[in-house]
Write an enzyme that holds these catalytic residues in place. Sequence first.
Site, PDB file in Angstrom:
ATOM      1  N   PRO A 377     116.402  48.365  -3.978  1.00 46.35           N
ATOM      2  CG  PRO A 377     116.647  46.220  -3.864  1.00 46.35           C
ATOM      3  CD  PRO A 377     115.724  47.258  -3.431  1.00 46.35           C
ATOM      4  N   PRO A 378     119.625  48.213  -5.948  1.00 49.28           N
ATOM      5  CG  PRO A 378     121.897  48.826  -5.836  1.00 49.28           C
ATOM      6  CD  PRO A 378     120.611  48.063  -4.892  1.00 49.28           C
ATOM      7  N   GLY A 381     115.375  47.053 -11.949  1.00 44.33           N
ATOM      8  CA  GLY A 381     114.454  47.406 -12.995  1.00 44.33           C
ATOM      9  C   GLY A 381     113.985  48.428 -12.925  1.00 44.33           C
ATOM     10  CB  THR A 383     116.647  52.693 -14.990  1.00 48.54           C
ATOM     11  OG1 THR A 383     117.558  53.270 -13.808  1.00 48.54           O
ATOM     12  CG2 THR A 383     117.025  53.630 -16.053  1.00 48.54           C
ATOM     13  CB  SER A 701     114.410  44.155  12.621  1.00 46.42           C
ATOM     14  OG  SER A 701     115.716  44.065  12.412  1.00 46.42           O
ATOM     15  CE  LYS A 744     114.068  42.730   8.657  1.00 38.72           C
ATOM     16  NZ  LYS A 744     113.414  43.292   9.765  1.00 38.72           N
TER      17      LYS A 744
END
Length: 817
Positions: A377-378, A381, A383, A701, A744
Site C-alpha cells: 500500500p501507499p 516506505g 521508495t 474471503s 486482518k
Amino acid sequence: MDSNNHEIAMLTEIPVEPENLQFLELDKEMPVMPLRNLVMFPYVVMPVTIGRPSTLKLVNAAYKKHQPIVLVCQKSAEVDDPGYKDLYHVGVVAKILRVFEMPGGNTTAIMQSNGPKVRLESVTRTRPYLKGMVTVLSEEPDDESTDEFKALMETCKELANKYVEVSDRMAPDTAFAIKNLDNGSILVNFICSNFLLPIDEKIQMLKCDNLKDRMYRLIQVLNREVRLADIKQTIQLRTREDIDRQQREYFLQQQIKNIQDELGGGQESEMEELRAKGAAKDWSKEVADVFEKEVTKLERINPQSPDYSVQLTYLQTMLALPWGVYTADNLSIPNAEKTLNKDHYGLEKVKERILEHLAVLKLKDDMKSPIICLYGPPGVGKTSLGRSIASALKRKYVRMSLGGVHDEAEIRGHRKTYIGAMPGRIIKSLIKAEASNPVIILDEIDKLGSDHRGDPSSAMLEVLDPEQNHSFHDNYLDVDYDLSKVMFIATANNLGTIPPALLDRMELIEVSGYITEEKVEIARRHLIPKELENNGLKKEFVKFSKAAIEYIVENYTRESGVRELEKKINKVMRKIALAFARDGEERVHDIKPADVRNYLGVPEYSRDKYQGNEYAGVVTGLAWTAVGGEILFVETSLSKGKGGRLTLTGNLGDVMKESAMLALEYIKAHQCLLDLSEDLFDHWNIHIHVPEGAIPKDGPSAGITMATALASALTQRKVKPNLAMTGEITLRGKVLPVGGIKEKILAAKRAGIKEIILCQENRKDIEEIQPEYLKGLTFHYVKDIKEVFALALTDEKVNGAIDFCAEQQKKEEKKES
C-alpha cells in the site's frame, strides 16, 4: 621565395627557338639555383621571384658575368637551405635575360632556357651559393613530319585548350599562345612549364628521353585533369541548379569553412577535443568505431546547419555516459544492516534480501544485480527504502518515476532522425548517476500505461531481464549498453495491473502496512525528529508521549503507511510554532492524548470494536483494504413470505454476492447437518446485510462468515463470543485460503477479538508474523465448513428465539383442522 609568379608569367613567358649553348662544357662546375614549386623545361622563358639571400647573390653574379646557371626544383618547398638530397637531379641550363626590382621590394629575374637538359651529379659548394657538377642529358631526335607526331601535337593542343576552358585557374590568353605554336618541342615544353600540374608529374615528363614519350605522358595527365575539371564543373552546375536561398547560404558557409581550414581555424579544435574525450573512454572497439564515424560525419556538417547541433548533442550524450565507470560497493554486512535499520523500522524481509545479495557479492565479484519489486500500500516506505539500499551499498541513487508513462520512447529513446530526439529514461538516469552500477528506483511500475505510441511495459522487459540487459539497446544511442551491474528496485501498489511477463522477471517482496505499534515507533524515531527540524523547533521543547502518538494513529489516520501520520504531526508542530511566536518565548510542550484533541480537533476516524454476540445471525468477519485490515459484521435476518428469496445489501461486489449464494445453497443441501425442516425455505425469506453501505466491498474471503451467519440465523444459535473468521467457501463446503492475513489479524487484535478461524493452508502466513503481534490470540485452522459450524455456533439460543420447525408444524396442524 624562389618561385614563378603566374601573373608575370602570362605576360613574359615566350617560347624561344632552340639554339646551342656554346659555352656549356661537360663535367663542368656550374652555379645551381634551387626553385620552389617550379620546374623549368628547355626552350622556355619564365620569371622567377628571388627570395633567398644566397640565390640573390647567385643571380647578381651570373647576370654581371653573363654566366649560364643550372635550374633544378627542390623536393620540399619548406627547406630553406637545400642540399643535394633535397633537390631533384634533373634540370635545365638557362641564362638570365634581365633582373629588376618589383613593387614591395622583391627581385624578379627573367630566365631563358634554350639549352639541353642536365643531370646534377653532386653539390660542390654551398657558400656563397650552391655550385655543382653537371652532365648533359641528350635527347633522341623525333621526326615531326610523321602522322603520329602530328596527331600527338593536335591532341596536345586540343586537350590544352579544353583544360584552359574548364579550369578557373588558367588565364584565357594561354589558349591564344598555344594556338600560334607550331614547333612540337616548344609546344610541349610550354604546356609542361605553364600548366598547373603536379610537380612529380612534371619531373617525370622532364626525364623523358624523347619528345614523343613526353607528349604521350602529357596527354595522359591532361586527360585526367580535364576529366576531373569536367566532374567538378558538373557538380557545381547541378548544385547551382538546385540551390535556393538556404542552400546558397549553406554553400557559402562551406566555402568559409574551407577558408578557415586553410587558415588553420574552424572546427578543428572542437573535433580534437571530442576525439580526446573519446580516447579516454573505456568502451569497446565497436562503440569506438561508431563514435569515430559520427565525429567524421560532424566534421562534414556546416556549424550553422540545424543538423550540426543535433549531431553534436548525440556525441556529447555518448561522452556523458559512464562507460566502464563503477563505484566500489561497500560489502560490510554489519554496516549495511546498521544503515538499513537506522533508516527504516521493520521491513525485515526486504532487509534480509539485500543482506543476502551483499553476502553473495562478497564471495562472487561478477554477480549480476538482483531485480526486486517491492509491492504494498501507499506510504509504507517503498521508495525511501531504495535510497537506504543505495546508501548501504555506497552506490549512486537515481529515482525514475514511471507513473503515467505511456510512450515506449520514454524507455528506449527516440531515433535520431526525429526532431527533438533524446535518449530514454534509462540512459538519462545513468548519465545523472555518473556510474554504470547505480541503484535505480522504478517508482510506480504498476502505473505504466499504453496507447498508439507503444507499450512501455514491453520495453521494460529487456531492461529487467538479467539475460538481456547486458546489451540494452537505446534507439537514440543506437549502440548496446551494459545494464547488468545496475540494481533495479521497482515499486508497485497493485500487482494486478503489471503484465505477467514483466512480473515474472522480478523478485517480489511484499511490504505490508504497518500496525499501530510500528507506526508509533516510526513516528518516535523518524517522523517527529524530521518535523521538528522542518518547523524550526528544538527537541527539548516538544515531547510526545507514546499514548499521544497512538491516539493520533488510531483517531486521526486511516492508512497502511505513515504519510497521513506525518501530516498530522506536522500540524501539531505548526500549532506549537504559532504558540511560540505569539508568546514570544519557548516553553516545554509535553503532549498527552488530551492535548492532541486541542491541536487536531475532533477525531476523524473511529476503529470498529467487537459488538458482542447477543443476536443470532450476526458474525464478525475480517477484511483487507488498501489502508490495512478491518473487521466487518455480516448480519442475517429472516422474514415470513413465499420463501426462496435472498436479498443482499451493503454495496457488495459480484464475488461477494456469489459467496452468499454458495453459502445458502450449501446449507440447503445440508439441512440435516443443522436439524432444519425440509420445507423451511419455502416459507421464510432471507436478507444478508454488511454495514457501512457507502463503502464498496468485494472478494471471496467472507464466504465462511456468511455461511456461519446463515446457520446462526436459521438455528437461532448464538455465535461464540470474541470470535472472528475469514476464508473462502466452495459448493462442497471446502474452506480455501485467502490473502492479507497479517493485516486482518492485526485489525482483529485491535478490535478485541480473542479467537480467529482460518483455513488450514493459512497456517504458514501466521508463522511468518512476529510472535509479539500474536499475543492474546487463539487460532483455529479448518478444512471444511462443518468444522467452522462446530467451532463458531454455541448450543445457547438467543432470548425469544423463533423455533422455525415448531412454527411450521403448527401451520400444518391448523391447515388440516
